[in-house]
Design a protein around this motif. Structure first.
Motif, mmCIF file in Angstrom:
data_model
loop_
_atom_site.group_PDB
_atom_site.id
_atom_site.type_symbol
_atom_site.label_atom_id
_atom_site.label_comp_id
_atom_site.label_asym_id
_atom_site.label_seq_id
_atom_site.Cartn_x
_atom_site.Cartn_y
_atom_site.Cartn_z
ATOM 1 N N UNK A 221 0.816 -1.214 0.000
ATOM 2 C CA UNK A 221 0.000 0.000 0.000
ATOM 3 C C UNK A 221 0.844 1.255 0.000
ATOM 4 N N UNK A 222 1.847 1.302 0.876
ATOM 5 C CA UNK A 222 2.735 2.471 0.937
ATOM 6 C C UNK A 222 3.492 2.646 -0.373
ATOM 7 N N UNK A 223 3.882 1.521 -0.969
ATOM 8 C CA UNK A 223 4.608 1.578 -2.237
ATOM 9 C C UNK A 223 3.706 2.111 -3.349
ATOM 10 N N UNK A 224 2.436 1.723 -3.321
ATOM 11 C CA UNK A 224 1.488 2.234 -4.326
ATOM 12 C C UNK A 224 1.294 3.743 -4.176
ATOM 13 N N UNK A 225 1.267 4.230 -2.939
ATOM 14 C CA UNK A 225 1.158 5.670 -2.717
ATOM 15 C C UNK A 225 2.360 6.398 -3.322
ATOM 16 N N UNK A 226 3.551 5.837 -3.139
ATOM 17 C CA UNK A 226 4.766 6.440 -3.724
ATOM 18 C C UNK A 226 4.683 6.456 -5.245
ATOM 19 N N UNK A 227 4.202 5.361 -5.802
ATOM 20 C CA UNK A 227 4.118 5.248 -7.262
ATOM 21 C C UNK A 227 3.129 6.265 -7.822
ATOM 22 N N UNK A 228 1.967 6.399 -7.181
ATOM 23 C CA UNK A 228 0.959 7.358 -7.654
ATOM 24 C C UNK A 228 1.509 8.778 -7.593
ATOM 25 N N UNK A 229 2.157 9.104 -6.491
ATOM 26 C CA UNK A 229 2.728 10.442 -6.345
ATOM 27 C C UNK A 229 3.770 10.716 -7.431
ATOM 28 N N UNK A 230 4.610 9.730 -7.702
ATOM 29 C CA UNK A 230 5.638 9.876 -8.738
ATOM 30 C C UNK A 230 5.016 10.050 -10.120
ATOM 31 N N UNK A 231 3.972 9.256 -10.415
ATOM 32 C CA UNK A 231 3.341 9.325 -11.732
ATOM 33 C C UNK A 231 2.617 10.652 -11.945
ATOM 34 N N UNK A 232 2.084 11.221 -10.890
ATOM 35 C CA UNK A 232 1.453 12.538 -11.007
ATOM 36 C C UNK A 232 2.487 13.605 -11.362
ATOM 37 N N UNK A 233 3.669 13.504 -10.777
ATOM 38 C CA UNK A 233 4.739 14.453 -11.101
ATOM 39 C C UNK A 233 5.193 14.268 -12.545
ATOM 40 N N UNK A 293 -3.607 6.608 4.643
ATOM 41 C CA UNK A 293 -3.668 7.151 3.282
ATOM 42 C C UNK A 293 -4.027 8.634 3.318
ATOM 43 N N UNK A 294 -4.975 8.981 4.177
ATOM 44 C CA UNK A 294 -5.386 10.374 4.281
ATOM 45 C C UNK A 294 -4.228 11.244 4.735
ATOM 46 N N UNK A 295 -3.430 10.736 5.659
ATOM 47 C CA UNK A 295 -2.270 11.483 6.142
ATOM 48 C C UNK A 295 -1.215 11.685 5.062
ATOM 49 N N UNK A 296 -1.287 10.871 4.021
ATOM 50 C CA UNK A 296 -0.355 11.025 2.896
ATOM 51 C C UNK A 296 -1.032 11.718 1.706
ATOM 52 N N UNK A 297 -2.100 12.450 2.002
ATOM 53 C CA UNK A 297 -2.765 13.297 0.992
ATOM 54 C C UNK A 297 -3.404 12.515 -0.152
ATOM 55 N N UNK A 298 -4.046 11.406 0.176
ATOM 56 C CA UNK A 298 -4.693 10.631 -0.875
ATOM 57 C C UNK A 298 -5.798 11.440 -1.558
ATOM 58 N N UNK A 299 -6.504 12.275 -0.787
ATOM 59 C CA UNK A 299 -7.596 13.061 -1.370
ATOM 60 C C UNK A 299 -7.054 14.028 -2.421
ATOM 61 N N UNK A 300 -5.958 14.702 -2.105
ATOM 62 C CA UNK A 300 -5.364 15.644 -3.062
ATOM 63 C C UNK A 300 -4.936 14.927 -4.341
ATOM 64 N N UNK A 301 -4.373 13.728 -4.199
ATOM 65 C CA UNK A 301 -3.957 12.965 -5.378
ATOM 66 C C UNK A 301 -5.163 12.596 -6.237
ATOM 67 N N UNK A 302 -6.215 12.143 -5.590
ATOM 68 C CA UNK A 302 -7.408 11.725 -6.330
ATOM 69 C C UNK A 302 -8.054 12.902 -7.058
ATOM 70 N N UNK A 303 -8.122 14.051 -6.402
ATOM 71 C CA UNK A 303 -8.729 15.223 -7.032
ATOM 72 C C UNK A 303 -7.924 15.649 -8.260
ATOM 73 N N UNK A 304 -6.611 15.547 -8.174
ATOM 74 C CA UNK A 304 -5.779 15.879 -9.344
ATOM 75 C C UNK A 304 -6.074 14.948 -10.514
ATOM 76 N N UNK A 305 -6.444 13.709 -10.214
ATOM 77 C CA UNK A 305 -6.719 12.740 -11.277
ATOM 78 C C UNK A 305 -8.074 12.961 -11.946
#
Length: 707
Positions: A221-233, A293-305
């Motif tokens: 799960x943590x690794x997926x969060x890193x991957x999503x953040x990287x792909x958004x950049x 997930x919320x503490x790692x800004x999952x909402x902000x990532x989802x809204x960007x998508x």
């Protein structure tokens, strides 16, 4: 394998023994039960350590139907499945014959849900070869080779993981998941295909709650969060590069080339993002994991998508946001990131499931006042007005209509004509509560009311309300009747119908709405005296003024009705002769006690009205002034008085029940106890109404502990 020799721990001797064959309980498939015996040989070839494991293989028979030749199919099964010995041919044929004639029960049908098999294959996971659970060790070896071999090995393992029957066996192999997690952690930046395929494997496990601990153990799960953040950049960098080349005329050809490359990369990236979000959504079943997930800004990532165009990815993003939106913190994050404005792009859309999920998310958000304002600014009123018919859409409009600022916006859309048509189309059937509730709210606005009453609108509403004794429709009519101007004049034709409902035989809640409607009709041309006489309303009104004769709501409407008809001089005289005035006075005498009860209501506006009214009463009546002051004193200083009593109890070891002369206070008001009236310097005491005036006229001015 090359390089192995006796004594090497990998020098194994394996033996497979088939135990039995059976049919699958729900599918058209055979179940092969077998044992695998693994032995580690020593330097001299002697067995050192042995282990035996029971396994099973599912042989699915997709081509089996009523016209299948079971003999030919049995031979094919035996030829292709190495676990089944040719001597079992006859048994296989009998089992196939049984499957061919077995009736399918509806209870055995698989429930429809998002599963690994629902995912469309993409170029990164398509292989010509078919995976076999018996070759899992070979696939693991591929994970230690170069990137292409790792992709091939991961893809073959994914083929196995897509079948839920293989998951237990994959778990038994301690190496496979650890190897996949290691490769994902080390190589996900090198290949999108590799990262996507491995996450697919773990997603298969995440689809079942009992495997969540396993996925969490490998920190996927943590690794997926890193991957999503990287792909958004990466996506932002691609956009910047394309914009720069687009603006430069000298780089036009290069821009076209980059655009084609970008589109190819985008397809793969969105597939990666989708499966990563699917896995995270499954893990978010645990609220503790969701909080991380919320503490790692999952909402902000989802809204960007939400700016993406791929329907399947958007469906997953909106579904995730919908789940998160039930918690206050996540809802606030969505407000902060202006999620509503981005969701406006999805309403309407041709993707029916995406539209439905978006509307359900908006419904969750519409409970928040500020987010409703954002919806109005994003033109959701006309958008949703064109999509009426579904419950979620109606409920969102209902929430928006609760705010008086936004009611008038409905008059400029085709929403109201549609709503009226939907009401009338119901005939004598019950109207959906969402529909009539929205109509009731909108009827409270003058512009909307005019549209509703156009043509035969009011006439048809009255006809339905009176015939079916429909309380909610009558409530809507009551709201329509409150507006001055041409709308109110339309009610002249219906005064008789309304007055005829005022009787003891009708349901009280229906009578309340009819009375309220009549009370709103302050029309100069209306002959109230004639109405009261023709429908014999005076006795009914007088009887309902008796204390305890009816619920407070009905008594209130009766009082308002009396006020309306009393504007007619002849009616006022008639009511005075009937003896209603004394009944009103008796009722009025009860008002202060009722207001005192409401003086500490949770609603601030009610408290304010009560305080102001009680102040007026206190100025006019000495007896009530003392009662009101006493009650206010009791409320503001209740905590302080309780503290004093507790202190007395602590000092004496028993309740303080007697005065200094031994007189009991059991039958006296607590406020009359002389021991509680301290000097002006008494600490913690407050008496803003002069209950404890001292001899010199000063009052206690210290603040209560209850403040």
């Amino acid at each position: 394998m090359d390089g192995l020799k006796p004594g090497d721990p990998r020098y194994l001797k394996r033996r497979v023994k088939v135990c039995s064959l059976d049919v699958h309980p729900t599918e058209k498939a055979l179940v092969v039960h077998y044992e695998v015996e693994a032995t580690i040989l020593g330097e001299l070839g002697d067995p050192m350590v042995g282990e035996r494991k029971e396994c099973q293989k599912i042989v699915r028979l997709r081509s089996l139907n009523a016209n299948t030749d079971t003999s030919s199919l049995a031979r094919k099964v035996v030829e292709e499945c190495r676990l089944i010995h040719p001597s079992k041919l006859r048994e296989v044929e009998q089992l196939l014959f049984y499957l061919q004639n077995r009736k399918q029960s509806n209870d055995n049908q698989e429930k429809k849900h998002i599963s690994p098999r629902d995912f469309k294959p993409y170029t990164g996971v398509e292989l010509d070869e078919e995976a076999s659970i018996g070759s899992i060790d070979e696939y693991i070896e591929l994970l230690y080779e170069d990137i292409q071999d790792k992709i091939r090995g991961a893809t073959l393992i994914f083929q196995l993981a897509r079948n839920p029957d293989n998951l237990e066996e994959l778990i038994q192999n301690e190496t496979v998941l650890g190897a996949l997690a290691r490769v994902l952690r080390e190589d996900w930046k090198q290949s999108v295909d590799l990262a996507t395929t491995i996450i697919y494997v773990f997603f298969c496990f995440s689809s079942f709650s009992q495997f969540h601990g396993l996925v969490t153990h490998f920190k996927i799960g943590a690794l997926c969060m890193n991957i999503i953040e990287h792909e958004l950049k990466r996506y932002d960098l691609w956009q910047d590069e394309l914009q720069k080349k687009k603006k430069n005329q000298n780089l036009k050809k290069e821009h076209e080339k980059s655009l084609r490359k970008y589109q190819s990369l985008l397809i793969k990236q969105e597939q990666l993002l989708r499966v990563a979000l699917c896995l995270l959504l499954n893990l978010a079943e645990d609220t503790r994991t969701e909080l991380k997930m919320r503490n790692r800004n999952i909402v902000h990532m989802l809204v960007r998508l939400l700016d993406r165009e791929d329907g399947d990815l958007l469906l997953m993003v909106v579904s995730f946001l919908k789940k998160l939106s039930i918690f206050l913190e996540n809802k606030n994050d969505m407000a902060e990131t202006l999620a509503v404005e981005k969701l406006a792009q999805l309403v309407p859309c041709e993707h029916e499931e995406l539209l439905s999920t978006t509307l359900r998310l908006l419904l969750n958000l519409s409970f928040d006042t500020s987010l409703r304002s954002q919806m109005v600014r994003a033109s959701f009123v006309p958008k949703l007005s064109s999509l009426l018919g579904k419950s979620a859409r109606m409920c969102i409009l209902y929430h928006i209509s609760m705010d008086d600022r936004f009611k008038s916006m409905f008059a400029d859309t085709d929403c109201i004509p549609q709503l009226m048509k939907m009401v009338f189309d119901r005939g004598e059937e019950k109207i959906d509560v969402e529909l009539i509730s929205l109509c009731i709210n909108l009827a409270a606005n003058k512009s909307n009311a005019q549209v509703m009453c156009e043509g035969t609108g009011l006439k048809m509403l009255m006809k339905r309300a009176v015939k079916l004794k429909d309380v909610l429709v009558m409530k809507m009519i009551r709201n329509l009747s409150q507006h001055n101007g041409p709308t109110k004049s339309l009610f002249l034709d219906h005064v008789g119908d309304l007055a005829a409902q005022i009787s003891e035989q009708e349901a009280e809640e229906f009578v309340i709405e009819c009375l309220g409607t009549l009370a709103n009709l302050t029309i100069p041309d209306l002959d109230w005296e004639l109405v009261l006489k023709e429908y014999n309303l005076v006795p009914y009104l007088k009887n309902r003024l008796k204390p305890g004769s009816a619920e407070d709501d009905l008594i209130l409407e009766v009082v308002i009705m009396i006020g309306t008809v009393s504007t007619d001089d002849s009616c006022a005289a008639m009511l005075a002769k009937s003896g209603i005035i004394p009944a009103l006075i008796v009722l009025l005498n009860e008002a202060p006690a009722y207001l005192i009860d409401l003086m500490h209501d949770n609603n601030a506006e009610i408290r304010k009205v009560c305080d102001n009214t009680l102040d007026i009463i206190a100025e006019c009546d000495e007896e009530w002034r003392n009662k009101i002051r006493t009650e206010k004193f009791r409320w503001y200083n209740g905590q302080w008085l309780e503290m004093v009593e507790n202190r007395q109890m602590d000092e004496t070891g028993e309740p303080f029940l007697y005065g200094e002369d031994g007189e009991s206070f059991g039958n006296r008001d607590l406020l009359e106890r002389p021991d509680l009236f301290y000097s002006p310097g008494a600490e913690g005491f407050k008496d803003p109404w002069g209950l404890g005036d001292t001899n010199d006229g000063s009052i206690f001015n210290q603040q209560s502990l209850a403040e």
